[in-house]
Design a protein around this motif. Structure first.
Motif, mmCIF file in Angstrom:
data_model
loop_
_atom_site.group_PDB
_atom_site.id
_atom_site.type_symbol
_atom_site.label_atom_id
_atom_site.label_comp_id
_atom_site.label_asym_id
_atom_site.label_seq_id
_atom_site.Cartn_x
_atom_site.Cartn_y
_atom_site.Cartn_z
ATOM 1 N N UNK A 46 7.697 -9.627 1.417
ATOM 2 C CA UNK A 46 7.513 -9.269 2.809
ATOM 3 C C UNK A 46 6.745 -7.961 2.955
ATOM 4 N N UNK A 47 6.018 -7.889 4.042
ATOM 5 C CA UNK A 47 5.240 -6.696 4.364
ATOM 6 C C UNK A 47 6.170 -5.529 4.694
ATOM 7 N N UNK A 48 5.782 -4.330 4.215
ATOM 8 C CA UNK A 48 6.536 -3.121 4.520
ATOM 9 C C UNK A 48 5.689 -2.160 5.347
ATOM 10 N N UNK A 49 4.503 -1.813 4.831
ATOM 11 C CA UNK A 49 3.661 -0.836 5.512
ATOM 12 C C UNK A 49 2.231 -0.958 5.006
ATOM 13 N N UNK A 50 1.276 -0.501 5.818
ATOM 14 C CA UNK A 50 -0.123 -0.496 5.412
ATOM 15 C C UNK A 50 -0.817 0.737 5.980
ATOM 16 N N UNK A 51 -1.886 1.130 5.304
ATOM 17 C CA UNK A 51 -2.661 2.300 5.732
ATOM 18 C C UNK A 51 -4.141 1.970 5.597
ATOM 19 N N UNK A 52 -4.938 2.449 6.570
ATOM 20 C CA UNK A 52 -6.372 2.195 6.545
ATOM 21 C C UNK A 52 -7.048 3.023 5.466
ATOM 22 N N UNK A 53 -8.332 2.739 5.227
ATOM 23 C CA UNK A 53 -9.064 3.341 4.126
ATOM 24 C C UNK A 53 -9.090 4.865 4.192
ATOM 25 N N UNK A 54 -9.070 5.430 5.397
ATOM 26 C CA UNK A 54 -9.135 6.889 5.533
ATOM 27 C C UNK A 54 -7.804 7.506 5.944
ATOM 28 N N UNK A 55 -6.770 6.700 5.983
ATOM 29 C CA UNK A 55 -5.461 7.204 6.359
ATOM 30 C C UNK A 55 -5.259 7.360 7.844
ATOM 31 N N UNK A 56 -6.257 6.997 8.626
ATOM 32 C CA UNK A 56 -6.193 7.226 10.059
ATOM 33 C C UNK A 56 -5.311 6.258 10.813
ATOM 34 N N UNK A 57 -5.067 5.112 10.234
ATOM 35 C CA UNK A 57 -4.232 4.095 10.894
ATOM 36 C C UNK A 57 -3.136 3.649 9.945
ATOM 37 N N UNK A 58 -1.940 3.575 10.474
ATOM 38 C CA UNK A 58 -0.813 3.088 9.695
ATOM 39 C C UNK A 58 -0.002 2.112 10.542
ATOM 40 N N UNK A 59 0.644 1.171 9.888
ATOM 41 C CA UNK A 59 1.563 0.298 10.626
ATOM 42 C C UNK A 59 2.653 -0.181 9.686
ATOM 43 N N UNK A 60 3.778 -0.568 10.324
ATOM 44 C CA UNK A 60 5.014 -0.789 9.604
ATOM 45 C C UNK A 60 5.714 -2.058 10.076
ATOM 46 N N UNK A 61 6.508 -2.590 9.163
ATOM 47 C CA UNK A 61 7.437 -3.639 9.560
ATOM 48 C C UNK A 61 8.496 -3.016 10.467
ATOM 49 N N UNK A 62 8.989 -3.793 11.412
ATOM 50 C CA UNK A 62 10.003 -3.282 12.335
ATOM 51 C C UNK A 62 11.233 -2.777 11.594
ATOM 52 N N UNK A 63 11.550 -3.407 10.472
ATOM 53 C CA UNK A 63 12.770 -3.065 9.736
ATOM 54 C C UNK A 63 12.723 -1.678 9.101
ATOM 55 N N UNK A 64 11.523 -1.113 8.950
ATOM 56 C CA UNK A 64 11.409 0.201 8.298
ATOM 57 C C UNK A 64 10.818 1.264 9.219
ATOM 58 N N UNK A 65 10.389 0.867 10.398
ATOM 59 C CA UNK A 65 9.748 1.806 11.315
ATOM 60 C C UNK A 65 10.697 2.947 11.641
ATOM 61 N N UNK A 66 10.182 4.168 11.555
ATOM 62 C CA UNK A 66 10.996 5.352 11.821
ATOM 63 C C UNK A 66 11.724 5.880 10.601
ATOM 64 N N UNK A 67 11.754 5.104 9.522
ATOM 65 C CA UNK A 67 12.419 5.537 8.292
ATOM 66 C C UNK A 67 11.431 5.724 7.147
#
Length: 124
Positions: A46-67
């Motif tokens: 399952x997906x946890x988190x991802x970051x764009x090539x320059x670090x400018x964009x990040x996104x998270x699975x709901x289960x880990x967001x904020x942690x």
């Protein structure tokens, strides 16, 4: 080819923290989107988190967001996953992956290169 090696896993009590690292080598990964995935026994990856090539964009699975926090240091060819307030349900093998999509993706199928994984075990 991009080689990925994860480190930093281990055993931690619930509520504790760990920081995973993913060191990249070989063909430069600086224009790749990077992601972290996890797989628990008997479950799909399952997906946890991802970051764009320059670090400018990040996104998270709901289960880990904020942690959890994903970041990257292209000068060191390393991607990190800071994990705080860990829960027993976070127990899994954690994998780092590189995608030719510079913004990364939630879909494992968009990742070309994978590390061997590092075990994270959270005790209650």
């Amino acid at each position: 080819q991009v080689q990925l090696v994860e480190s930093g896993g281990g055993l931690v009590q619930a509520g504790g923290s760990l920081r995973l690292s993913c060191a990249a080598s070989g063909r430069t990964h600086n224009h790749y989107g990077m992601g972290w995935f996890r797989q628990a026994p008997g479950k799909e990856r399952e997906f946890v988190a991802a970051v764009s090539w320059n670090g400018g964009s990040t996104y998270y699975a709901d289960s880990v967001k904020g942690r959890f926090t994903i970041s990257r240091d292209n000068a060191k060819n390393t991607v990190y996953l800071q994990m705080n307030s860990l829960k027993p349900e976070d127990t899994a093998v954690y994998y780092c992956a590189a995608s030719p999509n510079p913004y990364g993706s939630r879909a494992p199928s968009e990742y070309l290169y994978w590390g061997q994984g590092t075990q994270v075990t959270v005790s209650s």
